[in-house]
Design a protein around this motif. Structure first.
Motif, PDB file in Angstrom:
ATOM      1  N   GLU A  88     -23.705 -14.188   3.658  1.00 46.79           N
ATOM      2  CA  GLU A  88     -23.878 -12.804   4.071  1.00 46.79           C
ATOM      3  C   GLU A  88     -25.025 -12.143   3.309  1.00 46.79           C
ATOM      4  OE1 GLU A  88     -20.142 -10.728   3.651  1.00 46.79           O
ATOM      5  OE2 GLU A  88     -20.847  -9.257   5.120  1.00 46.79           O
ATOM      6  N   LYS A 202     -19.141  -7.783   3.807  1.00 50.73           N
ATOM      7  CA  LYS A 202     -17.807  -7.785   4.422  1.00 50.73           C
ATOM      8  C   LYS A 202     -16.882  -8.848   3.833  1.00 50.73           C
ATOM      9  CE  LYS A 202     -19.439  -6.210   8.984  1.00 50.73           C
ATOM     10  NZ  LYS A 202     -20.813  -6.699   9.152  1.00 50.73           N
ATOM     11  N   THR A 203     -17.463  -9.786   3.085  1.00 41.83           N
ATOM     12  CA  THR A 203     -16.617 -10.837   2.513  1.00 41.83           C
ATOM     13  C   THR A 203     -16.802 -10.887   1.002  1.00 41.83           C
ATOM     14  OG1 THR A 203     -18.374 -12.459   2.895  1.00 41.83           O
ATOM     15  CG2 THR A 203     -16.639 -12.321   4.562  1.00 41.83           C
TER      16      THR A 203
ATOM     17  N   PRO B 139     -16.189  -9.272   9.697  1.00 41.99           N
ATOM     18  CA  PRO B 139     -16.446 -10.378   8.766  1.00 41.99           C
ATOM     19  C   PRO B 139     -16.356 -11.743   9.434  1.00 41.99           C
ATOM     20  CG  PRO B 139     -14.792  -8.879   7.867  1.00 41.99           C
ATOM     21  CD  PRO B 139     -15.055  -8.438   9.261  1.00 41.99           C
ATOM     22  N   MET B 171     -11.491 -11.823   3.112  1.00 45.00           N
ATOM     23  CA  MET B 171     -12.075 -10.843   4.032  1.00 45.00           C
ATOM     24  C   MET B 171     -10.960 -10.053   4.700  1.00 45.00           C
ATOM     25  SD  MET B 171     -13.499 -13.419   6.963  1.00 45.00           S
ATOM     26  CE  MET B 171     -14.061 -14.746   5.923  1.00 45.00           C
TER      27      MET B 171
END
Lengths: 344, 261
Positions: A88, A202-203, B139, B171
């Motif tokens: 990411e 997001k992770t 995600p 996530m």
């Protein structure tokens, strides 16, 4: 197109502070692309250049060496957060760099990480992407076409890529030839400071788990002993490991062996696994489906052992024994140990 | 949990591949099956459903023949599905397919988790899952070798990295995961499962039904040119004799002729 200058980007593949040889192969491919475009269209690309883009930490000395491979400059995003791959984050950083420099295309070697990174980046860039490419060409009007194997390598497909944007291409490692270093030229290293805090990721990575250190990776091993369906399930595979031990080699398997969970994923040889080119490869009880042979056909010397004289694997073997792995291999091991090969 | 699994029908790699007009394979000679990686994804979804409750919905794009493998997933235990059936979508590249699946997932509504195989066995682009997560802006994790759903809000997964490393990541849900093979042992459909599968709901949707305007070449970023069969040549030396003689001759050749051991 922001500039008519053909600026080809290659992503530096590095591991534990060392640039991996695939990077040099990418440089050679970029060089080939530049030469081709120059031949096709003088005024366009007479001043084309190759830029290596690196994300990582502590790579300065290594990156300076890249001048010897025809690379003109390096764009280096350095930071502790970038020391290890994070899909990411890497995609966001590369997007920022792309927006600043507007290269003509981005080349990567295809591996577990870039199979994650390349589509992420292409999505963010809203550009075309072709993965697992074995050949690409640039035509007179600067159109890029890429060829890639499909259906386990039984077939090849050729694609044209959208011209208006910067395509992302991943190349299969077996077409990235090792390149000899020339005399090192001075290379410009442009340091880019990018604060990872600016991205809303997001992770979250919580842990990295190591594989067992005694197991040499199959794509790095000089000798690989591989087993397939014909070896059998469970303890039957022990014979492969025993031969690997006596030859100081590494153990690999075909997809059924991995799906039976007899070996972990990273030991799978083939189109959907690792592409290997060891100096010596034993293919034991392997019929030779294209899925497997695509992963091993670059091996220097191939020994095939199979009970079926009509097995496809024999087309790929230099030395063939028609027989049962469980009858032949114990005698091979016996012979190796009897000769005391390591003391000769 | 509402789990969507994207399933692709692919040629069985043992089939005979004959290229017609440098454009396509002769389907008359091909046996079709569910993409192996997707089978692991279906199994993963069913296991989550068994633990957490909810439903498993199959989305698959392709011509009429793909119904067979959607029903196969139903027979394994999936609840219902959407068949995206539009030649204009099939004519598009990964971008078009991902967009069509995205629209179908929107139609389903409130998906907590979307699973895809890490790649298809035939094309092996490794693109659809990543593109889908980008379109959905949620995600994503690729090369998933282990997954644990703690609650309906978040998920912990192991991803495969280079060098035999595994990365553990967390996530929030909803999320898209691309499933690697070997994650589980996909179940075989039971006879009652097969019987029930025939009656399960399967919605057929075209680009128009999905509200997808850019299909075919218009929605694609790459243009297919041709398909062809590669050539390869190799010669082999067969070592004769029984196991003992052959083994001795082999070791001798490796040691003294090839000098590789």
């Amino acid at each position: 197109m922001s500039s008519d200058k053909m600026n080809i980007w290659i992503l530096v593949n590095h591991r534990q502070g060392t640039v991996e040889k695939e990077t040099y192969g990418l440089a050679a491919e970029a060089q080939r692309l530049l030469t081709m475009s120059k031949q096709n269209s003088e005024e366009y690309c007479s001043d084309g250049k190759i830029t290596a883009v690196a994300l990582g930490a502590g790579l300065d000395a290594e990156l300076k060496q890249l001048g010897a491979y025809g690379i003109n400059s390096v764009v280096y995003a350095e930071g502790q957060e970038l020391a290890r791959y994070n899909g990411e984050l890497f995609a966001e950083v590369l997007l920022k760099l792309y927006e600043k420099y507007k290269p003509a295309c981005i080349l990567m070697d295809h591996n577990t990480e870039t199979s994650d990174l390349a589509p992420r980046l292409a999505s963010l860039m809203n550009t075309s992407i072709v993965t697992r490419v074995i050949d690409f060409t640039i035509s007179i009007n600067r159109e890029i076409a890429a060829t890639r194997p499909v259906s386990s390598g039984y077939l090849f497909e050729k694609f044209k890529l959208e011209r208006t944007s910067c395509p992302v291409i991943t190349l299969l490692p077996n077409v990235l030839n090792e390149t000899e270093a020339a005399e090192n030229r001075n290379i410009e290293i442009i340091n880019e400071k990018i604060d990872p805090g600016t991205f809303n990721l997001k992770t979250k990575v919580t842990e990295i788990m190591e594989a067992a250190p005694e197991d040499l990776e199959i794509d790095e091993a000089e000798i690989v002993i591989s087993g397939g369906r014909g070896v059998g399930k469970e303890e039957s595979l022990d014979i492969i490991t025993r031969l690997a031990k006596s030859l100081k080699g590494s153990v690999g398997g075909t997809r059924p062996i991995i799906d039976w969970q007899l070996l972990p994923f990273e030991r799978q040889i083939g189109q959907t696994g690792k592409v290997i080119s060891p100096r010596l490869l034993f293919a034991c009880g392997i019929s030779g489906a294209n899925e497997y042979t695509t992963g091993m056909e670059k091996s220097r010397l191939v020994v095939a052992i199979n009970t079926d004289p009509g097995a496809r694997i024999f087309k790929f073997a230099d030395l063939s024994v028609i027989g049962d792995v469980h009858e032949v291999l114990p005698r091979v091991i016996e012979k190796i140990e009897e000769r005391g090969i390591w003391n000769l | 949990m509402k789990i969507v699994v994207c399933v692709k029908q692919v040629p069985d790699m043992e089939s005979k591949f004959v290229v017609v007009d440098n454009k396509k394979i002769d389907e008359a000679q091909i046996a079709f099956k569910m993409n192996d990686f997707d089978e692991f994804a279906v199994e993963a979804a069913l296991q989550i459903k068994e633990k957490m409750g909810g439903e498993v919905i199959i989305v698959s794009a392709g011509p009429e023949r793909v119904v067979k493998d959607i029903r196969q997933a139903f027979a394994m235990g999936a609840d219902w599905g959407i068949h995206i059936k539009d030649p204009e979508i099939d004519a598009g590249d990964s971008t078009v397919i991902a967009s069509a699946i995205h629209k179908a997932i929107e139609k389903i509504g409130d998906a907590d988790l979307v699973l895809t195989g890490v790649m298809s066995e035939d094309n092996q682009f490794t693109l659809t899952g990543v593109m889908l997560s980008h379109l959905m802006d949620i995600p994503h994790g690729t090369n998933i070798v282990k997954l644990e759903v703690a609650d309906e809000k978040s998920i912990t997964v192991n991803r495969e990295l280079e060098g035999g490393l595994n990365e553990v990541i967390e996530m929030s849900l909803p999320a898209v995961l691309s499933i690697q093979s070997g994650l589980n042992q996909p179940r075989y459909p039971t006879l009652p499962g097969i019987m029930k599968a025939k009656k399960k709901r399967l919605d057929v949707m075209t680009a128009a039904d999905l509200g997808l305007s850019e299909v075919g070449a218009a929605g694609s970023k790459t243009e297919f040119i041709k398909m062809f069969v590669p050539v390869s040549e190799h010669k082999a030396e067969i070592i004769e004799g029984d196991a003992k003689t052959a083994a001795a001759a082999l070791v001798n050749k490796l040691k003294n002729e090839a000098k590789v051991i």
